[in-house]
Design a protein around this motif. Sequence first.
Motif, PDB file in Angstrom:
ATOM      1  N   UNK A 119       0.871  -1.162   0.000  1.00 16.48           N
ATOM      2  CA  UNK A 119       0.000   0.000   0.000  1.00 16.48           C
ATOM      3  C   UNK A 119       0.917   1.224   0.000  1.00 16.48           C
ATOM      4  N   UNK A 120       1.063   1.852  -1.142  1.00 17.02           N
ATOM      5  CA  UNK A 120       1.994   2.983  -1.223  1.00 17.02           C
ATOM      6  C   UNK A 120       1.430   4.047  -2.158  1.00 17.02           C
ATOM      7  N   UNK A 121       1.942   5.267  -2.002  1.00 17.04           N
ATOM      8  CA  UNK A 121       1.522   6.339  -2.905  1.00 17.04           C
ATOM      9  C   UNK A 121       2.028   6.049  -4.312  1.00 17.04           C
ATOM     10  N   UNK A 122       1.313   6.567  -5.282  1.00 19.50           N
ATOM     11  CA  UNK A 122       1.723   6.393  -6.680  1.00 19.50           C
ATOM     12  C   UNK A 122       2.979   7.222  -6.931  1.00 19.50           C
ATOM     13  N   UNK A 123       4.072   6.581  -7.304  1.00 24.04           N
ATOM     14  CA  UNK A 123       5.327   7.312  -7.539  1.00 24.04           C
ATOM     15  C   UNK A 123       6.042   6.739  -8.769  1.00 24.04           C
ATOM     16  N   UNK A 124       6.828   5.668  -8.580  1.00 24.74           N
ATOM     17  CA  UNK A 124       7.506   4.944  -9.672  1.00 24.74           C
ATOM     18  C   UNK A 124       8.615   5.714 -10.370  1.00 24.74           C
ATOM     19  N   UNK A 125       9.145   6.758  -9.742  1.00 23.33           N
ATOM     20  CA  UNK A 125      10.265   7.469 -10.379  1.00 23.33           C
ATOM     21  C   UNK A 125      11.567   6.744 -10.076  1.00 23.33           C
ATOM     22  N   UNK A 172     -14.087  13.322  -8.518  1.00 27.65           N
ATOM     23  CA  UNK A 172     -14.563  13.342  -7.137  1.00 27.65           C
ATOM     24  C   UNK A 172     -13.424  13.518  -6.148  1.00 27.65           C
ATOM     25  N   UNK A 173     -12.326  12.801  -6.381  1.00 25.11           N
ATOM     26  CA  UNK A 173     -11.153  12.943  -5.495  1.00 25.11           C
ATOM     27  C   UNK A 173      -9.904  12.470  -6.231  1.00 25.11           C
ATOM     28  N   UNK A 174      -8.715  12.985  -5.836  1.00 28.24           N
ATOM     29  CA  UNK A 174      -7.496  12.531  -6.513  1.00 28.24           C
ATOM     30  C   UNK A 174      -7.202  11.066  -6.184  1.00 28.24           C
ATOM     31  N   UNK A 175      -6.521  10.417  -7.099  1.00 28.12           N
ATOM     32  CA  UNK A 175      -6.133   9.014  -6.874  1.00 28.12           C
ATOM     33  C   UNK A 175      -4.691   9.049  -6.375  1.00 28.12           C
ATOM     34  N   UNK A 176      -4.521   8.790  -5.094  1.00 28.11           N
ATOM     35  CA  UNK A 176      -3.208   8.999  -4.473  1.00 28.11           C
ATOM     36  C   UNK A 176      -2.394   7.708  -4.343  1.00 28.11           C
ATOM     37  N   UNK A 177      -3.075   6.617  -4.000  1.00 28.37           N
ATOM     38  CA  UNK A 177      -2.330   5.373  -3.737  1.00 28.37           C
ATOM     39  C   UNK A 177      -2.601   4.299  -4.789  1.00 28.37           C
ATOM     40  N   UNK A 178      -1.718   3.303  -4.785  1.00 28.12           N
ATOM     41  CA  UNK A 178      -1.891   2.160  -5.674  1.00 28.12           C
ATOM     42  C   UNK A 178      -3.164   1.395  -5.340  1.00 28.12           C
TER      43      UNK A 178
END
Length: 302
Positions: A119-125, A172-178
């Motif tokens: 369960x982590x924020x969307x990043x992938x850099x 409706x809301x931002x998509x923050x996590x995977x």
Amino acid sequence: MKTTMVYHNPVLLKETVDGLDVKADGVYVDVTFGGGGHSKEILSRLGEKGRLFAFDQDEDALKNKINDPRLTLIHENFRYIKRFLRFHGVKQVDGVLADFGVSSHQFDVAERGFSTRFEADLDMRMNQQNELSAFHVINNYEEHQLKQVFLEYGELRAAPAMARLIVEYRKTEPIITGVQLKSVLRKFLPPRHENKVLAQIYQAIRIEVNQEIEVLKEFLEQTPELLFKGGRLSFISYHSLEDRLVKRFIRNGMFEGEPERDMFGNFEVPLKKVNGLIVPSKEEIKANNRARSAKLRIAEKL
Ligand SMILES: C[S@@+](CC[C@H](N)C(=O)[O-])C[C@H]1O[C@@H](n2cnc3c(N)ncnc32)[C@H](O)[C@@H]1O
């Protein structure tokens, strides 16, 4: 930050370094240093006068620096390979090794956002300094851009519907996590193939975030000029989009179409392939499951 026991297990270690046909006093480049497994093997085959330049854009990889005066580790993207080698006074080299893709470390550190397991924020850099992240792609790309990413890089047939759903949801809301992304796309994840489809979705986003295709093309185009005659390329790819580009470039010196012919009607190409495609043995895959999709191609400068 959580660190893992093993940063990365090198894949096809012997085969890839054998492919370089290392000369003791040669100059080599490992463009994907990671945990330094391939670099260490190259150094073990170099004499006192040999030199190795290594690149990695991930600052975590720099902690694996090997204490060896023959090694210069460069914290840069390999798309700038010529520029940075020139900066170090090097115009041509005897061999270039690349082990494309993501390290086990990048997959295993939850906060990097590469793995579907956490369960982590969307990043992938891969380079944490870059502005473009998975969050940006998912929350700011236009519907047609998202569709293109899923179609081209994930080869997902449901790409148009996925893109539409994401764009609808984020009103409706931002998509923050995977986990959030997974729940938005739930209806495209059939229970029996959930992991496979999710991996394709993650792969597509990762390729876009790190601009992997553009970077690979820019890099490949610089390699013929960089090699001495007889110099070697030894490249491991992990997905078909990557491998296709490497294969075509070795065969034709270009990505599309056919090369020009010389006055005798022969194709004018800068490289010739050495051996056929090399893949890991069953034993290697058993010992290291991440090796399963590896494809090694070797070429020599004509
Ligand atoms: C599969 S790992 C390499 C593992 C390494 N061969 C070893 O034995 O430990 C790929 C590494 O290349 C780096 N990398 C990927 N793309 C890059 C790029 N365009 N420029 C520089 N480094 C890159 C990643 O950050 C990662 O550390």
